[in-house]
Motif scaffolding. Structure first.
Motif: not given
Length: 242
Positions: A125-128, A131-132, A152-156, A177-178
């Protein structure tokens, strides 16, 4: 109030399929909620259950088949009658996103799983959505605290929502932080809704298939409902808002 088609339009078409999602779009839905799993060849695929028996009539787990094998299956086994096999396989997330690019948004739910699988899904998910801008249409939802911690750690920058069934889980949601709460309708009460609204957390309620319940939630000013029947909910909320 927004309408999310639950698993596309699970009460009207084969769930978590491209055919079902396109049906939801045809019925006026601009948002859908779908479920993610890992295939045997390490791709994100759209399926709710860990096994294939209910929706595809096949033995074995989703994760034991490749994405190509899953796409060739027929996922019309459970749910309403559906005459056409086209687009009724178990798709990859990428195929679903391409086919439904007219949508304004998605809730992508990840079920609790082993830490290794959760970490891998979070990495995908963080790779796909790296960016914002890439992530602006998606909210990743889960009841897995570990998934929320990983993202939260890898894709805030990715918006997250916690799936909750009890009002007392709101504190955990906030601690993680949801910005979304994916709340079962039975957990809704005026106190909890006021608390979430004060914290500026989007209140999404599932799975709402009764017109009167939708009317009540509208009066309570929730932000969105997740329904198996977008054909009913979309025009109903349109009428309420007019």
């Amino acid at each position: 109030m927004l309408v999310y088609g639950h698993r596309g339009a699970a009460g009207e078409a084969p769930e978590n399929t491209i055919a079902g999602a396109l049906h939801a779009i045809e019925r006026g839905a601009r948002y859908i909620e779908i479920d993610l799993q890992l295939s045997a060849d390490d791709q994100l695929v759209v399926n709710h259950d860990k096994t294939l028996r209910r929706t595809a009539g096949r033995w074995g787990k989703t994760g034991k088949y490749t994405a190509s094998e899953l796409a060739k299956m027929d996922a019309r086994e459970d749910g309403p009658p559906w005459p056409r096999k086209k687009d009724c396989g178990i798709p990859t997330l990428e195929a679903m996103l391409r086919a439904t690019d007219k949508l304004a948004g998605y809730q992508l739910e990840v079920k609790p799983d082993s830490k290794a699988k959760i970490e891998r899904i979070a990495q995908h998910l963080s790779e796909r959505f790296d960016t914002s801008k890439a992530a602006h249409k998606v909210v990743i939802t889960s009841s897995s605290i570990y998934l929320h911690e990983c993202l939260r750690d890898i894709a805030p920058h990715i918006t997250r929502g916690m799936v909750i069934t009890r009002a007392d889980e709101v504190a955990t949601l906030m601690d993680l932080g949801c910005l979304y709460s994916a709340m079962h309708w039975s957990a809704c009460n005026p106190y909890t809704i006021r608390k979430l609204r004060k914290a500026r957390i989007h209140i999404s309620v599932w799975t709402v298939n009764d017109a009167q319940v939708i009317k009540n939630l509208y009066k309570m000013k929730v932000d969105s409902v997740i329904t198996d029947y977008p054909s009913m909910a979309v025009p109903l909320i349109g009428a309420l808002e007019r």
